[in-house]
Design a protein around this motif. Structure first.
Motif, mmCIF file in Angstrom:
data_model
loop_
_atom_site.group_PDB
_atom_site.id
_atom_site.type_symbol
_atom_site.label_atom_id
_atom_site.label_comp_id
_atom_site.label_asym_id
_atom_site.label_seq_id
_atom_site.Cartn_x
_atom_site.Cartn_y
_atom_site.Cartn_z
ATOM 1 N N CYS A 22 -2.498 2.413 9.770
ATOM 2 C CA CYS A 22 -2.297 3.698 9.095
ATOM 3 C C CYS A 22 -3.443 3.999 8.127
ATOM 4 O O CYS A 22 -3.965 5.118 8.094
ATOM 5 N N ALA A 23 -3.854 2.996 7.358
ATOM 6 C CA ALA A 23 -4.940 3.188 6.392
ATOM 7 C C ALA A 23 -6.276 3.393 7.089
ATOM 8 O O ALA A 23 -7.137 4.112 6.567
ATOM 9 N N SER A 24 -6.464 2.796 8.252
ATOM 10 C CA SER A 24 -7.743 2.983 8.949
ATOM 11 C C SER A 24 -7.888 4.413 9.461
ATOM 12 O O SER A 24 -8.990 4.945 9.523
ATOM 13 N N GLY A 29 -3.664 5.139 0.599
ATOM 14 C CA GLY A 29 -2.990 6.110 -0.246
ATOM 15 C C GLY A 29 -1.632 6.492 0.284
ATOM 16 O O GLY A 29 -1.099 5.879 1.202
ATOM 17 N N PRO A 30 -1.069 7.534 -0.309
ATOM 18 C CA PRO A 30 0.310 7.907 0.017
ATOM 19 C C PRO A 30 0.511 8.363 1.458
ATOM 20 O O PRO A 30 1.573 8.133 2.028
ATOM 21 N N ASP A 31 -0.487 8.995 2.064
ATOM 22 C CA ASP A 31 -0.330 9.414 3.461
ATOM 23 C C ASP A 31 -0.192 8.205 4.379
ATOM 24 O O ASP A 31 0.626 8.207 5.302
ATOM 25 N N ALA A 32 -0.983 7.164 4.128
ATOM 26 C CA ALA A 32 -0.886 5.944 4.932
ATOM 27 C C ALA A 32 0.466 5.272 4.719
ATOM 28 O O ALA A 32 1.082 4.776 5.673
ATOM 29 N N GLU A 33 0.938 5.276 3.496
ATOM 30 C CA GLU A 33 2.244 4.676 3.204
ATOM 31 C C GLU A 33 3.370 5.463 3.864
ATOM 32 O O GLU A 33 4.333 4.881 4.362
ATOM 33 N N ASP A 34 3.244 6.796 3.895
ATOM 34 C CA ASP A 34 4.242 7.621 4.578
ATOM 35 C C ASP A 34 4.257 7.331 6.078
ATOM 36 O O ASP A 34 5.318 7.227 6.694
ATOM 37 N N ALA A 35 3.081 7.207 6.677
ATOM 38 C CA ALA A 35 2.992 6.900 8.108
ATOM 39 C C ALA A 35 3.565 5.511 8.389
ATOM 40 O O ALA A 35 4.238 5.301 9.408
ATOM 41 N N TRP A 36 3.314 4.558 7.480
ATOM 42 C CA TRP A 36 3.886 3.217 7.613
ATOM 43 C C TRP A 36 5.402 3.306 7.638
ATOM 44 O O TRP A 36 6.069 2.719 8.491
ATOM 45 N N LEU A 59 4.457 -1.666 17.750
ATOM 46 C CA LEU A 59 4.488 -1.076 16.409
ATOM 47 C C LEU A 59 3.144 -0.455 16.034
ATOM 48 O O LEU A 59 3.099 0.614 15.418
ATOM 49 N N VAL A 60 2.055 -1.108 16.391
ATOM 50 C CA VAL A 60 0.721 -0.578 16.095
ATOM 51 C C VAL A 60 0.502 0.740 16.836
ATOM 52 O O VAL A 60 -0.089 1.680 16.293
ATOM 53 N N THR A 61 0.994 0.830 18.054
ATOM 54 C CA THR A 61 0.882 2.085 18.806
ATOM 55 C C THR A 61 1.658 3.196 18.120
ATOM 56 O O THR A 61 1.161 4.321 17.964
ATOM 57 N N ILE A 62 2.863 2.891 17.685
ATOM 58 C CA ILE A 62 3.659 3.885 16.951
ATOM 59 C C ILE A 62 2.937 4.288 15.671
ATOM 60 O O ILE A 62 2.839 5.476 15.341
ATOM 61 N N ALA A 63 2.398 3.311 14.942
ATOM 62 C CA ALA A 63 1.699 3.588 13.684
ATOM 63 C C ALA A 63 0.504 4.503 13.907
ATOM 64 O O ALA A 63 0.274 5.448 13.135
ATOM 65 N N HIS A 64 -0.258 4.235 14.944
ATOM 66 C CA HIS A 64 -1.429 5.061 15.234
ATOM 67 C C HIS A 64 -1.006 6.500 15.525
ATOM 68 O O HIS A 64 -1.612 7.456 15.025
#
Length: 81
Positions: A22-24, A29-36, A59-64
C-alpha cells in the motif's frame, strides 16, 4: 473446510507485507493505512480462504488493487478553489 489459522493470526503474519504494498503505491501516510484496512476487511469477508494456496500473495494482490482504487479516488476529489 481446511485447518486455517485464526483471522487475527493471518493479519499479524501478513500485516507488514500488505502495508508495504500500500505504501509503495500511495506513499506512507493515512491513504496507505486506509488501503491496508480495506484489504483486511475484504479478506475477512472471504474468510475462511478455501481454495487459496498462497494467502500472502492473495492479500498482496488485494492490497495492490485497493491502493489503485485510492489513487483513482484521489483524482476524483474536488480541488479547493
Amino acid at each position: 473446510m481446511t485447518n486455517q489459522p485464526l483471522f487475527h493470526e493471518i493479519v499479524e503474519a501478513h500485516s507488514s507485507a500488505v502495508l508495504a504494498v500500500c505504501a509503495s503505491v500511495l506513499g506512507p501516510g493515512p491513504d496507505a493505512e486506509d488501503a491496508w484496512q480495506e484489504t483486511f476487511v475484504s479478506a475477512l469477508r472471504a474468510y475462511p480462504f478455501d481454495g487459496v494456496a498462497n494467502v500472502e500473495a492473495w492479500l498482496v494482490t488485494i492490497a495492490h488493487r485497493r491502493a489503485i482504487d485510492v489513487l483513482r479516488a484521489r483524482g476524483r476529489r474536488a480541488v479547493p478553489a
